[in-house]
Design an enzyme around this catalytic site. Structure first.
Site, PDB file in Angstrom:
ATOM      1  N   ASP A   1       9.246   2.578   0.161  1.00 50.17           N
ATOM      2  CA  ASP A   1       8.076   3.783   1.055  1.00 50.17           C
ATOM      3  C   ASP A   1       8.157   3.022   2.222  1.00 50.17           C
ATOM      4  O   ASP A   1       7.401   1.857   2.732  1.00 50.17           O
ATOM      5  CB  ASP A   1       6.577   3.055   0.542  1.00 50.17           C
ATOM      6  CG  ASP A   1       5.528   3.930   0.754  1.00 50.17           C
ATOM      7  OD1 ASP A   1       5.519   4.227   2.539  1.00 50.17           O
ATOM      8  OD2 ASP A   1       4.134   3.414   0.623  1.00 50.17           O
TER       9      ASP A   1
ATOM     10  N   TYR B   1       0.692  -1.029   0.290  1.00 50.41           N
ATOM     11  CA  TYR B   1       0.189  -0.332  -0.043  1.00 50.41           C
ATOM     12  C   TYR B   1       0.793   1.317  -0.432  1.00 50.41           C
ATOM     13  O   TYR B   1       2.179   1.848   0.491  1.00 50.41           O
ATOM     14  CB  TYR B   1      -0.694  -0.011   0.899  1.00 50.41           C
ATOM     15  CG  TYR B   1      -1.918   1.254   1.361  1.00 50.41           C
ATOM     16  CD1 TYR B   1      -2.862   1.469   0.518  1.00 50.41           C
ATOM     17  CD2 TYR B   1      -1.642   2.347   2.486  1.00 50.41           C
ATOM     18  CE1 TYR B   1      -3.283   2.372   0.606  1.00 50.41           C
ATOM     19  CE2 TYR B   1      -2.104   3.437   2.445  1.00 50.41           C
ATOM     20  CZ  TYR B   1      -3.305   3.505   1.813  1.00 50.41           C
ATOM     21  OH  TYR B   1      -4.211   4.368   1.677  1.00 50.41           O
TER      22      TYR B   1
ATOM     23  N   LYS C   1       4.409   8.639   9.012  1.00 54.71           N
ATOM     24  CA  LYS C   1       3.543   8.421  10.069  1.00 54.71           C
ATOM     25  C   LYS C   1       4.044   8.844  11.639  1.00 54.71           C
ATOM     26  O   LYS C   1       4.756   9.963  12.346  1.00 54.71           O
ATOM     27  CB  LYS C   1       3.220   6.671  10.414  1.00 54.71           C
ATOM     28  CG  LYS C   1       2.449   6.272   9.576  1.00 54.71           C
ATOM     29  CD  LYS C   1       2.040   5.022   9.436  1.00 54.71           C
ATOM     30  CE  LYS C   1       0.316   5.087   7.953  1.00 54.71           C
ATOM     31  NZ  LYS C   1       0.513   4.281   7.239  1.00 54.71           N
TER      32      LYS C   1
HETATM   33  C1  LIG Z   1       0.695   4.643   6.139  1.00 58.09           C
HETATM   34  C2  LIG Z   1       0.429   4.419   5.013  1.00 58.09           C
HETATM   35  C3  LIG Z   1       1.062   4.725   3.352  1.00 58.09           C
HETATM   36  C4  LIG Z   1       0.553   6.793   3.681  1.00 58.09           C
HETATM   37  O1  LIG Z   1       0.492   7.105   4.593  1.00 58.09           O
HETATM   38  P1  LIG Z   1      -1.311   7.950   5.130  1.00 58.09           P
HETATM   39  O2  LIG Z   1      -0.395   9.655   5.597  1.00 58.09           O
HETATM   40  O3  LIG Z   1      -2.263   7.456   5.241  1.00 58.09           O
HETATM   41  O4  LIG Z   1      -1.465   8.799   3.693  1.00 58.09           O
HETATM   42  C5  LIG Z   1       1.769   4.674   2.524  1.00 58.09           C
HETATM   43  N1  LIG Z   1       2.311   4.583   2.493  1.00 58.09           N
HETATM   44  C6  LIG Z   1       2.679   3.327   3.446  1.00 58.09           C
HETATM   45  C7  LIG Z   1       3.507   2.377   3.816  1.00 58.09           C
HETATM   46  C8  LIG Z   1       2.080   3.032   4.850  1.00 58.09           C
HETATM   47  O5  LIG Z   1       2.069   2.243   5.754  1.00 58.09           O
END
Ligand SMILES: *Cc1c(COP(=O)(O)O)cnc(C)c1O
Length: 429
Positions: A239, A144, A267
């Site tokens: 990511d 994701y 995060k």
């Molecule tokens: C949570 C997440 C996102 C998106 O971040 P948001 O702050 O919710 O937009 C993108 N990549 C990864 C791996 C994530 O866990």
């Protein structure tokens, strides 16, 4: 367990918010029942509107590595708030946080702050497309990367249980430029590169996958991705929105020893306030406006509150041996869970790295999206409900990670294992 007040609030919320929530997985769709409404959080605990207390292993889906309302972060944010909430003009805090991140993650020589992980990824890929003059992006099924159009294809997380292969409203043309490979299957990557190599701007990957449940990269997988992207002149994007400052202080890239061209963060770097960041090699990042022509902007980007929460969180993470403590606490928990699984004969496995873990209700550890999806979601639902009844909040979906924070105590772990014994038994009924 009393739920009357939360139930009423949920009904009321549904009048104004689609599904009563602002992010889909919060609605408990895949585990049944209704979500509890939180009044406050403190340390490892959440307190709901009906007076119930939960040991929290969701931790706002990752940011709260220090636990809820960490006194130092709260104080720092309060002090910063008194000086103004947002300036829309440069402030030193942006450089302070950038310097700290660059020191922790040397591959991020230069970076840009945004307000979410979604924005960070979307912008990083725009830069990668501009840098390479190519359009296609390769991602992995089950990873994701936020909800931007081009990336809502086989995206794991909330989409895994909603059963949406991608989302209505995403133009096919966008999805067409997104190629999907199989996690841990380097052959599937090589195939796509040999067919489309000259059109691929970037390969994006969660270096440790945590949005289909926790799925570890096989030995050599990330090294192979580095080699293939180098061969074809595509950028490698890690990511690390979850793994940044989680897998280790330097993220998964420090732990696993592979450096990407671009990294996305979110995060933890916001310490609980909305922050994302993307960055990498200077010669790539200098393409971003105003030093280059790739446009990307944000009204609240780099605002002093979010920067302060991030800075204070990272400061706490630099003291003592927090990652050793997190690892020890998580080990006790995961070894205990595995022991219960063995003695009770539950068809489940625990997959974990650092302070991330998932109990998969399947006989073998998942290695990719297809094997993750083989987990028995009905058993997970029973497990989840029994844990919640016992005051332990694990993710309301089989395909999410549990997060352990520095606020979790040995007593929390003991209580969690007691609850898990009953919950595993319930899952077998
Ligand atoms: C949570 C997440 C996102 C998106 O971040 P948001 O702050 O919710 O937009 C993108 N990549 C990864 C791996 C994530 O866990």
């Amino acid at each position: 367990m009393k739920t009357q007040r939360s139930d009423e609030l949920f009904e009321e919320a549904k009048h104004y918010l689609p599904g009563g929530v602002d992010s889909p997985v919060r609605a408990f769709g895949s585990v049944g029942g209704k979500p509890f409404f939180v009044r406050r959080g403190s340390g490892s605990k959440l307190f709901d509107e009906d007076g119930n207390t939960y040991i929290d292993y969701v931790c706002s889906w990752g940011p709260l590595i220090l636990g809820h309302a960490h006194p130092r972060v709260v104080k720092a944010v309060q002090r910063a708030a008194e000086n103004g909430l947002t300036f829309g003009t440069p402030c030193e805090l942006e450089t302070v946080l950038a310097r700290m991140i660059s020191a922790a993650i040397p591959s991020m020589e230069m970076m840009r702050f945004v307000s979410s992980g979604t924005e960070a990824v979307m912008s990083a890929l725009r830069v990668a497309r501009a840098f390479t003059g190519r359009n296609k992006v390769l991602k992995f099924a089950g990873c994701y990367h936020g909800h931007s159009d081009a990336l809502l294809v086989k995206a794991g997380s909330g989409l895994a249980t909603l059963g949406l292969p991608s989302s209505p409203g995403v133009p096919t043309a966008w999805a067409n430029d997104t190629l999907i490979a199989r996690y841990n299957d380097i052959g599937s990557v090589e195939q796509l590169f040999s067919a489309h190599g000259k059109d691929i701007a970037a390969l994006i990957v969660e270096p440790v996958a945590a949005n289909m449940g926790v799925v570890l990269p096989k030995t050599g997988f990330l090294e192979d991705l580095r080699r293939i992207t180098d061969t074809y002149g595509a950028l490698l994007v890690f990511d690390e929105v979850i793994t940044g400052f989680r897998a280790s202080y330097g993220g998964a890239q420090a732990l696993l020893g592979v450096a990407p061209d671009l990294t996305t963060l979110g995060k933890i770097v916001g310490g609980g306030l909305p922050v994302g960041a993307y960055g990498g090699k200077r010669k790539v990042m200098e393409l971003v406006a105003p030093s280059g022509a790739v446009y990307q902007a944000g009204t609240l980007s780099g605002n002093p509150l979010a920067m302060t929460a991030g800075i204070e969180t990272l400061k706490v993470l630099r003291e003592g041996d927090p990652y050793g403590r997190l690892q020890k606490m998580t080990d006790v928990l995961t070894v205990g869970l595995s022991h219960l699984i063995g003695t009770l004969g539950v068809p489940a496995v625990v997959s974990s790295l650092g302070s991330l873990f998932t109990v998969f209700f399947s006989p073998e550890a998942a290695t990719d999206y297809d094997s993750a999806l083989m987990a028995d979601t009905d058993k997970y639902r029973k497990f989840f409900r029994a844990m919640l009844e016992a005051g332990v909040y694990v993710p309301p979906s089989q395909f999410e990670a549990c997060f352990v924070s520095l606020a979790h105590t040995e007593e929390d772990v003991d209580r969690t294992l007691e609850a898990a014994q009953r919950a595993f038994s319930a899952s077998l009924k």
